[in-house]
Scaffold this motif. Structure first.
Motif, short mmCIF file in Angstrom:
data_model
loop_
_atom_site.label_atom_id
_atom_site.label_comp_id
_atom_site.label_asym_id
_atom_site.label_seq_id
_atom_site.Cartn_x
_atom_site.Cartn_y
_atom_site.Cartn_z
N ALA A 146 0.83 -1.11 -0.38
CA ALA A 146 0.14 0.35 0.01
C ALA A 146 1.12 1.41 0.17
CB ALA A 146 -1.33 -0.21 1.15
N ASP A 147 1.80 0.76 0.56
CA ASP A 147 3.13 2.71 0.83
C ASP A 147 3.57 3.12 -0.49
OD1 ASP A 147 2.16 2.35 3.27
OD2 ASP A 147 4.28 2.25 3.67
N ALA A 148 3.91 1.76 -1.14
CA ALA A 148 4.21 1.88 -2.93
C ALA A 148 3.37 2.48 -3.60
CB ALA A 148 5.15 0.36 -3.01
N MET A 149 1.92 1.75 -3.40
CA MET A 149 1.32 1.74 -3.97
C MET A 149 0.13 2.81 -3.70
SD MET A 149 1.25 -0.79 -6.70
CE MET A 149 2.76 -0.19 -6.64
N GLU A 150 0.33 3.60 -3.14
CA GLU A 150 -0.07 5.16 -2.81
C GLU A 150 0.01 6.09 -3.14
OE1 GLU A 150 -2.48 5.02 0.06
OE2 GLU A 150 -0.68 4.57 1.54
N GLY A 151 -1.30 6.80 -4.25
CA GLY A 151 -1.62 8.34 -5.39
C GLY A 151 -1.78 7.48 -6.39
N LYS A 152 -1.21 6.26 -6.82
CA LYS A 152 -1.10 5.46 -7.94
C LYS A 152 -2.73 4.94 -8.24
CE LYS A 152 3.52 3.96 -8.43
NZ LYS A 152 3.96 5.09 -7.07
N SER A 153 -3.33 5.35 -9.71
CA SER A 153 -4.64 5.00 -10.07
C SER A 153 -4.53 4.45 -11.40
CB SER A 153 -5.94 5.82 -9.95
OG SER A 153 -5.66 7.11 -10.74
N GLY A 154 -5.72 3.47 -11.96
CA GLY A 154 -5.67 3.40 -12.64
C GLY A 154 -4.46 2.82 -13.92
N ASP A 155 -4.29 3.00 -15.10
CA ASP A 155 -3.78 2.09 -15.85
C ASP A 155 -2.34 1.78 -14.88
OD1 ASP A 155 -5.13 1.23 -17.61
OD2 ASP A 155 -4.48 2.67 -18.92
N GLU A 156 -1.69 3.42 -14.91
CA GLU A 156 -0.46 3.24 -13.92
C GLU A 156 -0.46 2.49 -12.13
OE1 GLU A 156 2.57 6.90 -11.07
OE2 GLU A 156 0.25 7.18 -12.07
N PHE A 157 -1.73 2.57 -11.72
CA PHE A 157 -1.60 1.49 -10.35
C PHE A 157 -1.46 0.19 -10.79
CE2 PHE A 157 -4.80 -1.65 -8.25
CZ PHE A 157 -3.74 -1.56 -6.96
N GLU A 158 -1.98 -0.15 -12.28
CA GLU A 158 -2.29 -1.76 -12.46
C GLU A 158 -0.60 -2.14 -13.22
OE1 GLU A 158 -4.18 -4.25 -15.88
OE2 GLU A 158 -5.12 -2.46 -15.38
N ALA A 159 -0.11 -1.67 -13.46
CA ALA A 159 1.34 -1.79 -14.36
C ALA A 159 2.68 -1.76 -13.20
CB ALA A 159 2.06 -0.35 -14.86
N ALA A 160 2.01 -0.49 -12.19
CA ALA A 160 2.69 -0.54 -11.23
C ALA A 160 2.64 -2.12 -10.04
CB ALA A 160 3.03 0.50 -10.11
N ALA A 161 1.42 -2.31 -10.07
CA ALA A 161 1.21 -3.49 -9.17
C ALA A 161 1.38 -4.94 -9.52
CB ALA A 161 -0.50 -3.50 -9.03
N ILE A 162 1.81 -4.89 -10.88
CA ILE A 162 2.61 -5.99 -11.63
C ILE A 162 3.94 -5.59 -11.35
CG2 ILE A 162 2.55 -7.16 -14.01
CD1 ILE A 162 -0.16 -6.31 -14.60
N ALA A 163 4.15 -4.99 -11.82
CA ALA A 163 5.85 -4.96 -11.17
C ALA A 163 6.78 -5.37 -9.72
CB ALA A 163 5.90 -3.57 -11.91
N TYR A 164 5.54 -4.86 -8.99
CA TYR A 164 5.35 -5.20 -7.54
C TYR A 164 5.54 -6.31 -7.01
CZ TYR A 164 5.72 -4.29 -2.26
OH TYR A 164 5.71 -4.10 -1.08
N ILE A 165 4.28 -6.96 -8.06
CA ILE A 165 4.31 -8.58 -7.87
C ILE A 165 5.63 -9.52 -7.98
CG2 ILE A 165 2.90 -10.09 -7.94
CD1 ILE A 165 0.38 -8.31 -8.00
N LYS A 166 5.70 -8.88 -9.67
CA LYS A 166 7.49 -9.76 -10.07
C LYS A 166 7.92 -9.47 -8.75
CE LYS A 166 5.69 -9.50 -14.85
NZ LYS A 166 6.00 -9.43 -16.37
N ASP A 167 8.28 -8.37 -8.89
CA ASP A 167 9.70 -7.92 -8.22
C ASP A 167 9.50 -8.78 -6.46
OD1 ASP A 167 12.17 -6.42 -7.75
OD2 ASP A 167 10.68 -5.64 -6.21
N ASP A 168 8.41 -8.58 -6.19
CA ASP A 168 8.67 -9.90 -4.47
C ASP A 168 8.58 -11.29 -5.00
OD1 ASP A 168 8.53 -8.28 -1.45
OD2 ASP A 168 6.01 -8.90 -1.58
N LEU A 169 8.14 -11.87 -5.90
CA LEU A 169 8.05 -12.66 -6.00
C LEU A 169 9.85 -13.45 -6.17
CD1 LEU A 169 5.38 -13.76 -8.54
CD2 LEU A 169 5.13 -14.52 -5.50
N ARG A 170 10.17 -12.62 -6.67
CA ARG A 170 12.01 -12.55 -7.60
C ARG A 170 12.62 -12.65 -5.89
NH1 ARG A 170 11.28 -9.04 -12.12
NH2 ARG A 170 10.39 -10.18 -13.59
N LYS A 171 12.52 -11.98 -5.05
CA LYS A 171 12.91 -11.98 -3.99
C LYS A 171 12.49 -12.52 -2.61
CE LYS A 171 13.00 -6.37 -3.56
NZ LYS A 171 12.15 -5.73 -2.92
N HIS A 172 11.56 -13.30 -2.83
CA HIS A 172 11.21 -14.59 -2.03
C HIS A 172 10.21 -15.83 -2.51
CE1 HIS A 172 10.42 -11.48 1.40
NE2 HIS A 172 9.92 -10.31 0.09
N GLN A 173 10.88 -15.82 -3.80
CA GLN A 173 10.81 -17.11 -4.37
C GLN A 173 12.04 -18.86 -3.78
OE1 GLN A 173 12.64 -18.20 -8.51
NE2 GLN A 173 13.56 -16.23 -8.41
#
Length: 696
Positions: A474-501
């Motif tokens: 939530a801290d990382a996504m604060e202030g984002k919406s629409g397409d920007e939020f979706e793209a940022a969320a997917i990027a965040y997910i990918k990065d987080d999964l790589r860290k914790h795989q």
């Protein structure tokens, strides 16, 4: 037996009863307290207390109690009568709002880990309106939190409730990013309770079972679980009668006991309820455990809830099925196409991050002297925490990590080849019984907890760690919406999964290769409680609990001390019990048998000097050699045990117990067990596994 619908919840002051008994305004105010956390004033409490008392008296109650969970892990209660003497020598029945809201038990005799001195006796219980009051054994039981005079939590419930507040707040921040309004977010739990039932007569003859809950000695039975016939087998009549009574009693108390069956080991069984709010589910599990023990005696049985009552056959666990719900939505439900369900992927990634970052805390939450015998014994998950996602979710995560396309697997129709049997769709994900933390469709099943544990610790840690993951997103996504939020969320997910795989493992957790691979990945492996507990007071853990106001540093350290003390006390009891049983039961029996064998040899030689006595002489020599081995093992354990109790530092003492005393206990057990198959049945002083596990 009455119909389930007639008796279900009949002994519970639940929402239905409240609506019937309370004035409309009072009921609405109480619901706002329960569902939205609004403060409850004394005027409303007085009305609730009166209605609750009148209802309880109609149910046969004469007393009330604040029912709480001190750091012992079990429940405690002090009964007060609804009694108020009048000047004319009579008495009326009364119960005030103040008595409902707050109690004052003596806090000095409960474990506090140094939070309270013995002379500082005052402690408070505070009503938890989110868990329904109920009548049990003519007592109105009011679920409560328990704290010290200075405000520190002295129980298991308070941190759990705080962690549920934390995950509610952070999950709502995430849901807001998806355009959803504020809603109550709760974690849910379904606790699968395993247990053994044995004969009261056999139990009474085993000092080890009576004092420690497990057999400290016992040669493997001639027949164990190798035929795999007990699992889901026909339930023996005595056990079936017990289960029927248990169902009735639990249903009256609003516990949704759903499934019952024989487990893998002989004399082992399981009860599983329908999931509910974590706080209420844990209260109901503790109530279930209590009822199991009390009702077993009605049928000449004893209920064993130790994690490993019998060596060489499966122990008992308590699978913790955990999910997150917002209103009627399960936030861990992937839906028809998980790849397109961005919200699900956010929450899934949060769980993976939480379990990886706080894997040691999760292992610590299930650590106990009993569970150490169970974990990693090819019947339960290993002491290494990992996550199983299954085929489809595993492939989705792999695709996200590697930035590749993912094609959803079709659900395959299974034809069993017999026309009268229906075709059905095969799930995309199989089950992995060797995984400590497995995704099972719309929830995670945490399989490490032992049967005796209070699940509050594990769920407090799960909730708090998950709140941390959601907060960072939530801290990382604060202030984002629409397409920007979706793209940022997917990027965040990918990065987080790589860290914790590294925490994801879909293979066989029982294999010899897995600990080696886990070490290569950098995963923690704490095989004993003594190894697992220190992480509780790591700064990383203290910071986590402090950030979400779940536990203060003082509360964390006190709980660490309580867990250490309990571990050492249990090992002390086991060592003392072993020594007493060997000295007073086994050695006299073995020596008596040896004397009888020697007497038989002498008598035969006197009557027939030329008779071949080599077999009897070898038997006598075996017993004499075995006695020497027992004496030496007993002496070694006694020396180590006496030295251990003199160790002042509790962590040092725990380390010594785990790595020095327990191996000596194992050696003494092996020496006695070797004698069990030599000494005849008439001399052996206790019931054997053959008798205990296969009672009529």
């Amino acid at each position: 037996m009455s119909h389930v619908s007639e008796i279900y919840g009949s002994m519970v002051f639940n929402e239905h009863t409240m609506q019937e008994r309370l004035p409309s305004a009072t009921y609405k105010q109480l619901m706002r307290t329960i569902k939205d956390g609004e403060p409850l004033n004394l005027e409303v409490a007085n009305v609730v207390a009166h209605a609750m008392k009148e209802w309880a008296i109609e149910k046969g109650a004469t007393h009330y109690t604040h029912w709480f969970q001190p750091l012992t892990g079990i429940t405690s209660e002090k009964h007060d009568a609804f009694l108020d003497p009048t000047p004319d020598g009579r008495a009326i029945q009364s119960f005030s709002g103040k008595e409902l809201i707050q109690g004052e038990p003596d806090a000095s005799s409960f474990p506090s880990g140094g939070l309270r001195a013995t002379f500082e006796a005052r402690g408070y219980t505070a009503w938890d309106p989110t868990s329904y009051a109920f009548v049990k054994d003519e007592v109105l039981c009011i679920p409560t939190a328990f704290c010290s005079y200075t405000g520190e939590a002295l129980d298991k419930k308070t941190p759990l409730l705080r962690s549920m507040v934390a995950i509610d707040e952070q999950a709502n921040r995430v849901l807001k990013l998806f355009g959803e309004g504020h809603q109550k977010v709760v974690t849910t739990v379904g606790a699968e309770q395993e247990y053994f039932l044995i004969s009261e007569k056999d139990y009474a003859k085993r000092l080890d079972l009576v004092l420690t809950g497990r057999t400290l000695f016992g040669y493997p039975p001639c027949k164990g679980q190798e035929l795999e016939e007990h699992y889901f087998g026909a339930i023996r009549p005595t056990v079936n009668e017990f289960m029927k009574e248990l169902d009735d009693e639990l249903w009256k108390l609003g516990v949704s006991a759903k499934t019952k069956h024989n487990e893998v080991a002989p004399a082992q069984h399981e009860l599983a309820p329908i999931f509910s709010n974590s706080n209420r589910a844990i209260d109901e599990n503790l109530l279930t455990m209590e009822k199991m023990k009390l009702l077993a005696s009605h049928h000449g049985l004893v209920c064993l809830q130790h994690e490993k009552p019998f060596e060489g056959i499966n122990g008992s666990g308590k699978h913790n099925n955990w999910a997150i719900s917002a209103g009627k939505k399960n936030l861990l439900d992937p839906g028809e196409n998980p790849m397109e369900n961005l919200r699900f992927l956010v929450f899934l990634t949060g769980v993976i991050q939480a379990v990886d970052d706080y894997q040691e805390l999760l292992r610590m939450s299930v650590a106990s002297a009993g569970n150490d015998h169970r974990l990693g014994a090819n019947e339960a998950p290993p002491a290494i925490v990992s996550i199983f996602l299954g085929d489809e979710l595993g492939a989705i995560v792999d695709a996200l990590i590697s930035d590749k396309e993912y094609t959803s697997a079709e659900r395959v129709a299974m034809d069993l080849g017999v026309s009268v049997l229906p075709n059905f769709l095969k799930d995309n994900t199989d089950r992995n019984r060797t995984s400590p933390f497995a995704f099972t469709g719309n929830k995670f099943e945490f399989r490490m907890p032992g049967s005796a544990v209070n699940l509050s610790d594990a769920n407090t840690i799960l909730n708090t760690a998950m709140a941390k993951s959601l907060k960072e997103f939530a801290d990382a996504m604060e202030g984002k919406s629409g397409d920007e939020f979706e793209a940022a969320a997917i990027a965040y997910i990918k990065d987080d999964l790589r860290k914790h795989q590294r925490i994801i493992f879909n293979g066989n957790g029982y294999s010899d290769e897995w600990p080696v691979e886990a070490e290569r990945r950098g995963l923690a492996n704490h095989p004993t409680t003594a190894d697992a507990l220190p992480c509780f007071i790591d700064q990383k853990s203290i910071d986590l609990f402090g950030e979400f106001n779940v536990l203060s540093e003082v509360e964390v350290r006190s709980r660490y001390e309580v867990k250490l003390e309990k571990y050492n006390k249990l090992l002390n009891i086991e060592a003392r019990t072993m020594k007493r049983m060997v000295r007073r039961f086994f050695l006299p029996a073995i020596n008596s048998f040896a004397a009888d064998v020697a007497k038989d040899i002498a008598q035969v030689k006197a009557a027939l000097p030329s008779a071949d006595q080599s077999f009897q002489e070898r038997k006598l020599q075996t017993v004499v050699d075995g006695t020497k081995r027992v004496e030496e093992a007993l002496d070694a354990l006694n020396t180590a045990h006496l030295a251990n109790v003199e160790i002042a530092d509790q962590q040092e003492r725990a380390n010594d117990n785990a790595h020095h005393v327990i191996p000596l206990m194992d050696e003494l057990r092996a020496a006695i067990d070797a004698m069990e198959i030599v000494v005849d049945d008439n001399h052996w002083p206790v019931p054997t596994y053959n008798e205990i596990l296969f009672y009529c």
